[in-house]
Design a protein around this motif. Structure first.
Motif, PDB file in Angstrom:
ATOM      1  N   GLU A  40       0.832  -1.195   0.000  1.00  0.00           N
ATOM      2  CA  GLU A  40       0.000   0.000   0.000  1.00  0.00           C
ATOM      3  C   GLU A  40       0.869   1.248   0.000  1.00  0.00           C
ATOM      4  N   THR A  41       0.297   2.355  -0.469  1.00  0.00           N
ATOM      5  CA  THR A  41       0.994   3.643  -0.479  1.00  0.00           C
ATOM      6  C   THR A  41       0.028   4.753  -0.075  1.00  0.00           C
ATOM      7  N   LYS A  42       0.544   5.673   0.726  1.00  0.00           N
ATOM      8  CA  LYS A  42      -0.180   6.915   1.023  1.00  0.00           C
ATOM      9  C   LYS A  42       0.609   8.057   0.401  1.00  0.00           C
ATOM     10  N   ILE A  43      -0.066   8.862  -0.418  1.00  0.00           N
ATOM     11  CA  ILE A  43       0.579   9.995  -1.077  1.00  0.00           C
ATOM     12  C   ILE A  43      -0.060  11.278  -0.561  1.00  0.00           C
ATOM     13  N   ILE A  44       0.749  12.092   0.111  1.00  0.00           N
ATOM     14  CA  ILE A  44       0.262  13.313   0.742  1.00  0.00           C
ATOM     15  C   ILE A  44       0.679  14.504  -0.110  1.00  0.00           C
ATOM     16  N   GLN A  45      -0.308  15.271  -0.576  1.00  0.00           N
ATOM     17  CA  GLN A  45      -0.050  16.499  -1.310  1.00  0.00           C
ATOM     18  C   GLN A  45      -0.420  17.690  -0.435  1.00  0.00           C
ATOM     19  N   ALA A  46      -0.242  18.888  -0.978  1.00  0.00           N
ATOM     20  CA  ALA A  46      -0.501  20.081  -0.179  1.00  0.00           C
ATOM     21  C   ALA A  46      -1.944  20.143   0.298  1.00  0.00           C
ATOM     22  N   ASP A  47      -2.883  19.701  -0.539  1.00  0.00           N
ATOM     23  CA  ASP A  47      -4.287  19.839  -0.174  1.00  0.00           C
ATOM     24  C   ASP A  47      -5.101  18.555  -0.323  1.00  0.00           C
ATOM     25  N   SER A  48      -4.435  17.426  -0.417  1.00  0.00           N
ATOM     26  CA  SER A  48      -5.170  16.157  -0.513  1.00  0.00           C
ATOM     27  C   SER A  48      -4.248  14.994  -0.166  1.00  0.00           C
ATOM     28  N   THR A  49      -4.870  13.865   0.169  1.00  0.00           N
ATOM     29  CA  THR A  49      -4.139  12.632   0.460  1.00  0.00           C
ATOM     30  C   THR A  49      -4.798  11.492  -0.306  1.00  0.00           C
ATOM     31  N   CYS A  50      -3.980  10.694  -0.996  1.00  0.00           N
ATOM     32  CA  CYS A  50      -4.484   9.565  -1.778  1.00  0.00           C
ATOM     33  C   CYS A  50      -3.935   8.263  -1.189  1.00  0.00           C
ATOM     34  N   ARG A  62       5.041  14.974 -13.424  1.00  0.00           N
ATOM     35  CA  ARG A  62       6.342  15.543 -13.078  1.00  0.00           C
ATOM     36  C   ARG A  62       6.145  16.852 -12.316  1.00  0.00           C
ATOM     37  N   ASN A  63       7.153  17.203 -11.542  1.00  0.00           N
ATOM     38  CA  ASN A  63       7.182  18.465 -10.784  1.00  0.00           C
ATOM     39  C   ASN A  63       6.067  18.581  -9.759  1.00  0.00           C
ATOM     40  N   LEU A  64       5.474  17.463  -9.357  1.00  0.00           N
ATOM     41  CA  LEU A  64       4.441  17.471  -8.330  1.00  0.00           C
ATOM     42  C   LEU A  64       5.076  17.133  -6.986  1.00  0.00           C
ATOM     43  N   LEU A  65       5.004  18.058  -6.039  1.00  0.00           N
ATOM     44  CA  LEU A  65       5.542  17.816  -4.709  1.00  0.00           C
ATOM     45  C   LEU A  65       4.621  16.884  -3.940  1.00  0.00           C
ATOM     46  N   ALA A  66       5.202  15.853  -3.327  1.00  0.00           N
ATOM     47  CA  ALA A  66       4.381  14.905  -2.568  1.00  0.00           C
ATOM     48  C   ALA A  66       5.246  14.165  -1.558  1.00  0.00           C
ATOM     49  N   THR A  67       4.625  13.794  -0.455  1.00  0.00           N
ATOM     50  CA  THR A  67       5.220  12.867   0.501  1.00  0.00           C
ATOM     51  C   THR A  67       4.633  11.496   0.222  1.00  0.00           C
ATOM     52  N   ILE A  68       5.493  10.515   0.005  1.00  0.00           N
ATOM     53  CA  ILE A  68       5.041   9.167  -0.320  1.00  0.00           C
ATOM     54  C   ILE A  68       5.465   8.213   0.791  1.00  0.00           C
ATOM     55  N   VAL A  69       4.486   7.515   1.370  1.00  0.00           N
ATOM     56  CA  VAL A  69       4.749   6.549   2.436  1.00  0.00           C
ATOM     57  C   VAL A  69       4.338   5.178   1.931  1.00  0.00           C
ATOM     58  N   ASN A  70       5.303   4.272   1.827  1.00  0.00           N
ATOM     59  CA  ASN A  70       5.063   2.920   1.311  1.00  0.00           C
ATOM     60  C   ASN A  70       4.979   1.918   2.457  1.00  0.00           C
ATOM     61  N   GLU A 178       3.517  28.591   1.678  1.00  0.00           N
ATOM     62  CA  GLU A 178       2.456  28.311   2.646  1.00  0.00           C
ATOM     63  C   GLU A 178       1.741  27.001   2.315  1.00  0.00           C
ATOM     64  N   ARG A 179       1.704  26.627   1.044  1.00  0.00           N
ATOM     65  CA  ARG A 179       1.034  25.386   0.633  1.00  0.00           C
ATOM     66  C   ARG A 179       1.949  24.177   0.679  1.00  0.00           C
ATOM     67  N   ASN A 180       3.266  24.392   0.632  1.00  0.00           N
ATOM     68  CA  ASN A 180       4.182  23.272   0.416  1.00  0.00           C
ATOM     69  C   ASN A 180       5.298  23.162   1.460  1.00  0.00           C
ATOM     70  N   PHE A 181       5.125  23.764   2.619  1.00  0.00           N
ATOM     71  CA  PHE A 181       6.215  23.782   3.604  1.00  0.00           C
ATOM     72  C   PHE A 181       6.496  22.416   4.218  1.00  0.00           C
ATOM     73  N   MET A 182       5.571  21.470   4.094  1.00  0.00           N
ATOM     74  CA  MET A 182       5.769  20.171   4.739  1.00  0.00           C
ATOM     75  C   MET A 182       6.612  19.200   3.910  1.00  0.00           C
ATOM     76  N   PHE A 183       7.045  19.619   2.708  1.00  0.00           N
ATOM     77  CA  PHE A 183       7.831  18.736   1.849  1.00  0.00           C
ATOM     78  C   PHE A 183       9.318  19.034   1.979  1.00  0.00           C
ATOM     79  N   ASN A 184      10.102  17.992   2.243  1.00  0.00           N
ATOM     80  CA  ASN A 184      11.550  18.137   2.367  1.00  0.00           C
ATOM     81  C   ASN A 184      12.196  18.072   0.995  1.00  0.00           C
ATOM     82  N   MET A 185      12.472  19.232   0.437  1.00  0.00           N
ATOM     83  CA  MET A 185      13.094  19.339  -0.871  1.00  0.00           C
ATOM     84  C   MET A 185      14.350  20.194  -0.766  1.00  0.00           C
ATOM     85  N   PRO A 186      15.380  19.896  -1.553  1.00  0.00           N
ATOM     86  CA  PRO A 186      16.529  20.810  -1.622  1.00  0.00           C
ATOM     87  C   PRO A 186      16.065  22.196  -2.040  1.00  0.00           C
TER      88      PRO A 186
END
Length: 268
Positions: A40-50, A62-70, A178-186
């Motif tokens: 299973e995978t949980k994909i967390i975006q700025a305003d939704s979770t799948c 491409r270029n979509l910021l997301a946190t992916i938990v497998n 403000e929408r994307n601060f939770m993503f760890n990106m360079p």
């Protein structure tokens, strides 16, 4: 963590995670078409979770910021077939196809679960991973072309994503952060997504936020964590990954330093 990736070509791989959990913050340079064999995978975006599970098929632009938990499930690893739909490949595909040029849509994850044509296409490459030697590029190219053709047959609107070859333009930095601060990106990646060089990104950030990016990001993540723990009554183990921390102990230390109590105390 035991992670295994087998590549037919740089654009087609079989990926498997056998550990209990694997989390990553990602921004793909290519569109990613993914078919779940198990897990299973949980994909967390700025305003939704799948959430996706065994048998599901989805496309991450491409270029979509997301946190992916497998997650592995039921004793089975988190196992997927992944196709990279590269810009080079897509430009060749679309060069002789006329499409209606529409305003660039907001990037989203496309779900194509339980579609027999697409599932058959993705499943057909699995036996090839047992072959020895170099996999023929012309066959790999045919499989990717088949996948793109099926995507367009299922949902014509996918052209708006796949046939868009523009680079990110300059956007409002305050709104974006403000929408994307939770993503760890360079910081260089964040600069690219906001249409700025790294030096311009850092200069603009100081101007608008009167802080360094890292200090501001930590502050915002702790504030969100406090809300999730106190108002939503979530557990620290649920919260720390979603707000942008990589390690539970580091999260607990930073949280207690700021608020004077541990995350577990607040969530009681």
């Amino acid at each position: 963590m035991d992670h295994i990736s087998k590549y037919l070509t740089p654009e087609i791989k079989l990926s498997s995670y056998d550990d209990k959990l694997f989390k990553s913050d990602l921004m793909f340079d290519d569109h990613m078409l993914i078919w779940f064999i198990s897990g299973e995978t949980k994909i967390i975006q700025a305003d939704s979770t799948c959430y996706f599970k065994t048998g599901d098929i989805f496309l991450i632009p491409r270029n979509l910021l997301a946190t992916i938990v497998n997650y592995p499930r039921n004793g089975q690893p988190h196992k997927t077939v992944v196709m990279h739909l590269s810009m080079e490949r897509l430009k060749k595909f679309y060069e002789k196809i006329e499409i209606d040029k529409k305003r660039q849509p907001e990037p989203k994850i496309y779900s194509f679960s339980n579609h027999p044509l697409l599932e058959s296409c993705m499943a057909s490459v699995v036996p090839y991973f047992d072959l020895e030697g170099t996999f023929p590029e012309n066959i790999a190219s045919l499989k990717i072309t088949e996948a793109i053709s099926i995507l367009r047959e299922i949902d014509k609107s996918v052209d708006n994503i796949l046939a868009n070859f523009d680079e990110p333009g300059k956007v409002d930095l305050i709104s974006f952060m403000e929408r994307n601060f939770m993503f760890n990106m360079p910081m260089g990646k964040l600069g690219y997504l906001t249409g700025r060089s790294l030096s311009t990104f850092n200069r603009d950030f100081k101007k608008y936020f009167n802080s360094t990016p890292q200090k501001w990001l930590t502050e915002k993540r702790l504030q969100l964590a406090y809300y999730q723990l106190s108002e939503k009554k979530k557990k620290p183990t649920e919260v720390y990954l979603e707000v942008g921390f990589e390690d539970l102990s580091h999260f607990s230390f930073a949280f207690k330093k700021k608020y004077g109590l541990s995350p577990s105390q607040l969530s009681l």
